[in-house]
Design an enzyme around this catalytic site. Structure first.
Site, mmCIF file in Angstrom:
data_model
loop_
_atom_site.group_PDB
_atom_site.id
_atom_site.type_symbol
_atom_site.label_atom_id
_atom_site.label_comp_id
_atom_site.label_asym_id
_atom_site.label_seq_id
_atom_site.Cartn_x
_atom_site.Cartn_y
_atom_site.Cartn_z
ATOM 1 N N ARG A 34 5.594 -14.811 6.928
ATOM 2 C CA ARG A 34 6.826 -15.336 7.289
ATOM 3 C C ARG A 34 7.243 -14.899 8.797
ATOM 4 O O ARG A 34 7.840 -15.642 9.315
ATOM 5 C CB ARG A 34 7.688 -14.972 6.159
ATOM 6 N N ARG B 221 -18.783 1.193 -3.856
ATOM 7 C CA ARG B 221 -17.254 1.627 -4.029
ATOM 8 C C ARG B 221 -17.252 2.613 -2.796
ATOM 9 O O ARG B 221 -16.268 3.699 -3.096
ATOM 10 C CB ARG B 221 -17.417 2.659 -5.333
ATOM 11 N N HIS B 222 -17.490 2.249 -1.807
ATOM 12 C CA HIS B 222 -17.304 3.298 -0.459
ATOM 13 C C HIS B 222 -17.229 2.255 0.730
ATOM 14 O O HIS B 222 -18.184 1.365 1.040
ATOM 15 C CB HIS B 222 -18.387 4.091 -0.102
ATOM 16 N N ASP B 223 -16.054 2.035 1.214
ATOM 17 C CA ASP B 223 -15.805 0.926 2.442
ATOM 18 C C ASP B 223 -16.646 1.255 3.627
ATOM 19 O O ASP B 223 -17.312 0.433 4.017
ATOM 20 C CB ASP B 223 -14.190 0.927 2.731
ATOM 21 N N THR C 231 -18.650 11.854 9.427
ATOM 22 C CA THR C 231 -18.188 11.644 8.041
ATOM 23 C C THR C 231 -17.323 10.272 8.127
ATOM 24 O O THR C 231 -16.900 9.918 9.263
ATOM 25 C CB THR C 231 -17.194 12.794 7.692
ATOM 26 N N HIS D 184 37.098 3.197 12.173
ATOM 27 C CA HIS D 184 37.360 3.034 10.831
ATOM 28 C C HIS D 184 37.612 1.572 10.568
ATOM 29 O O HIS D 184 38.064 1.233 9.465
ATOM 30 C CB HIS D 184 38.701 4.013 10.368
ATOM 31 N N SER E 168 24.415 -22.865 5.218
ATOM 32 C CA SER E 168 24.764 -22.674 3.879
ATOM 33 C C SER E 168 24.132 -24.033 3.343
ATOM 34 O O SER E 168 24.492 -25.136 3.695
ATOM 35 C CB SER E 168 26.130 -22.362 3.504
ATOM 36 N N SER F 64 -4.988 7.917 1.279
ATOM 37 C CA SER F 64 -5.893 6.809 1.762
ATOM 38 C C SER F 64 -5.051 5.303 1.211
ATOM 39 O O SER F 64 -4.628 4.675 2.334
ATOM 40 C CB SER F 64 -7.061 6.628 1.209
#
Length: 480
Positions: free
Chosen positions: A13, A80-82, A106, A154, A284, A329
């Site tokens: 959006r 299971r490891h990107d 790593t 104020h 409106s 992560s």
């Protein structure tokens, strides 16, 4: 179908194309590939058995395709490891180079270093947008440097200021945010090559214990990634405190934008200043006459979200166990992109507001006329003492009585403040009747506000904007 799935409104959006792309999968995974190429290139230069043909193949396939992204997602369902899913897919695309992809690294080599690159690029996107907001508001302030308006403390009428001076209060906060983000941008450091626990042990093994080559590898990878320096000390990740510091600065920007837009909403209620309202815009669904300050309201709403996001990285930094734990992560995938996307939307919208602010001087003058007679009483007393030789206490009592009567008319009867008419009708004040117009000149009640505005714009704002001078003429585009 896309309409059957939730999509973040930050992207679907509001957000700009450039910031959306910066946090896209294509940018992320292409950056991973670029880092794998840079690592191999630096390792080749330092004598590891990596061929020119392997480097050429990696470099030729840095830009990831949609099909490769889709394939990596399928692989990740199994492994299971990107990161390893992308190592596999990149290796299939570059079979010659497959054996040396991710050599010694790593997951955080690509993960954390990419995050730092993306964050740096995100700040690069924000800086000129912030400068353009400052520039647009500065143009507005310069034109209204001498236009008197009621000051409020104020949210009660106080001494007069000028429209330009009030705008400079907004600009001053934005200047602080710009300076803070500039310093952050210039001081950002790279994670570099640090290994599984930050000790660089895997790279020391690769280079047969040659510490010089390991430090040189770190330097080369950092340099090729366009960073001036890297952290000497890390765990597996770069310090998670860095994320907290970055998001705090963005949250601070959010508070600035919220303050500005709250002021504009209050001014819109007073009918003194309005944000731009397009000819076909509907204020409106029920009340056709309405001109709601919807852009300013959007800014306040999104700024509220941005200000809350800095709590997440604080918690992450506080709960990183020893060299790292993976509970950082998932939340970092959410809070860091959302913070930058939100900041980007705020600046796009604020610039649009600033470019089209509408001022109604006659309404401003009407409000001054309602309050200035009370504010001018001290000036009237002094003029009476100087011109008529009256005692201050006597004049004060006369003014007090008339002020109370006028105040009652305003509050009890709902009529206009008639204190000036009462003074002009009272012969006691005849010696200053011909001076009342001068005494009530609003420009004499604004102090040094015009001079302060001009000094601030010339001495603090203009020098800050010089570095962005070639980017200041880009108009804001606001989605929806």
């Amino acid at each position: 179908m896309e309409c059957d799935k939730y999509q973040s409104p930050l992207v679907s959006r509001y957000a700009s194309v450039e910031m959306s792309h910066n946090f896209s999968d294509r940018k992320k995974f292409s950056t991973w590939r670029k880092l794998w190429f840079i690592l191999a290139k630096a390792e080749h230069k330092l004598g590891l058995s990596i061929t020119a043909e392997q480097l050429q193949q990696l470099e030729a396939n840095i830009e990831i395709t949609k099909d490769e992204i889709k394939k990596a997602k399928e692989v990740e369902k199994t492994c299971r490891h990107d990161v390893m899913s992308h190592v596999q897919v990149f290796g299939e695309t570059c079979p010659l180079a497959a054996p040396i992809i991710h050599l010694g690294a790593t997951s955080c080599f690509v993960g954390d270093n990419t995050d730092l690159i993306v964050i740096r690029d995100a700040i690069t996107i924000l800086l000129p947008k912030l400068a353009r907001c400052i520039s647009s508001l500065s143009d507005f302030a310069k034109k209204r440097a001498e236009l008197p308006t009621l000051g409020f403390t104020h949210f009660q009428p106080a001494q007069l200021t000028t429209v330009g001076k009030r705008t400079c209060l907004w600009i001053q906060d934005l200047i602080s945010d710009l300076s803070s983000l500039q310093i952050l941008h210039e001081s950002m450091r790279f994670r570099g090559i640090k290994g599984a626990t930050g000790s660089q042990a895997s790279f020391l093994t690769l280079f047969d214990g040659d510490e010089h080559k390991v430090t040189e590898l770190d330097r080369l990878v950092t340099e090729l990634s366009d960073f001036k320096s890297s952290y000497i000390i890390t765990g597996q990740t770069y310090p998670r405190k860095v994320d907290a510091e970055i998001l705090f600065k963005l949250a601070s920007l959010g508070s600035t934008v919220s303050k500005i837009c709250t002021d504009i909403r209050l001014l819109a209620h007073l009918k003194e200043v309005e944000e731009p309202f397009e000819t076909s815009q509907i204020g409106s669904s029920a009340m056709a006459y309405k001109r709601n300050p919807m852009r300013s309201e959007r800014c306040c709403s999104l700024a509220r979200h941005l200000m809350t996001l800095c709590q997440n990285p604080l918690q992450t930094a506080a709960t990183q166990w020893f060299e790292r734990t993976l509970d950082d992560s998932a939340n970092r995938r959410i809070c860091i992109p959302e913070a930058f996307l939100t900041a980007d939307i705020l600046l796009n919208t604020l610039q649009n507001i600033a470019e089209g602010l509408v001022v109604y001087p006659k309404v401003i003058q009407k409000h001054i006329d309602q309050e200035l007679p009370f504010m001018a009483t001290e000036n009237i007393i002094m003029e009476m003492v100087n011109e008529g030789g009256k005692s201050r206490q006597e004049v004060h009592e006369k003014i007090r009585v008339l002020s109370q009567q006028a105040g009652s008319v305003v509050k009890q009867e709902g009529d206009e403040n008639d204190l000036v008419d009462r003074i002009r009708a009272d012969q006691y004040f005849s010696c200053i009747h011909d001076k009342m117009k001068k005494i009530l000149d609003p420009s004499t009640f604004v102090g040094r506000a015009p001079q302060q505005t001009k000094e601030f714009l010339s001495l603090e704002v203009e020098p800050m904007l010089i570095r962005y001078k070639d980017q200041l003429n880009i108009k804001a585009h606001v989605n929806v």
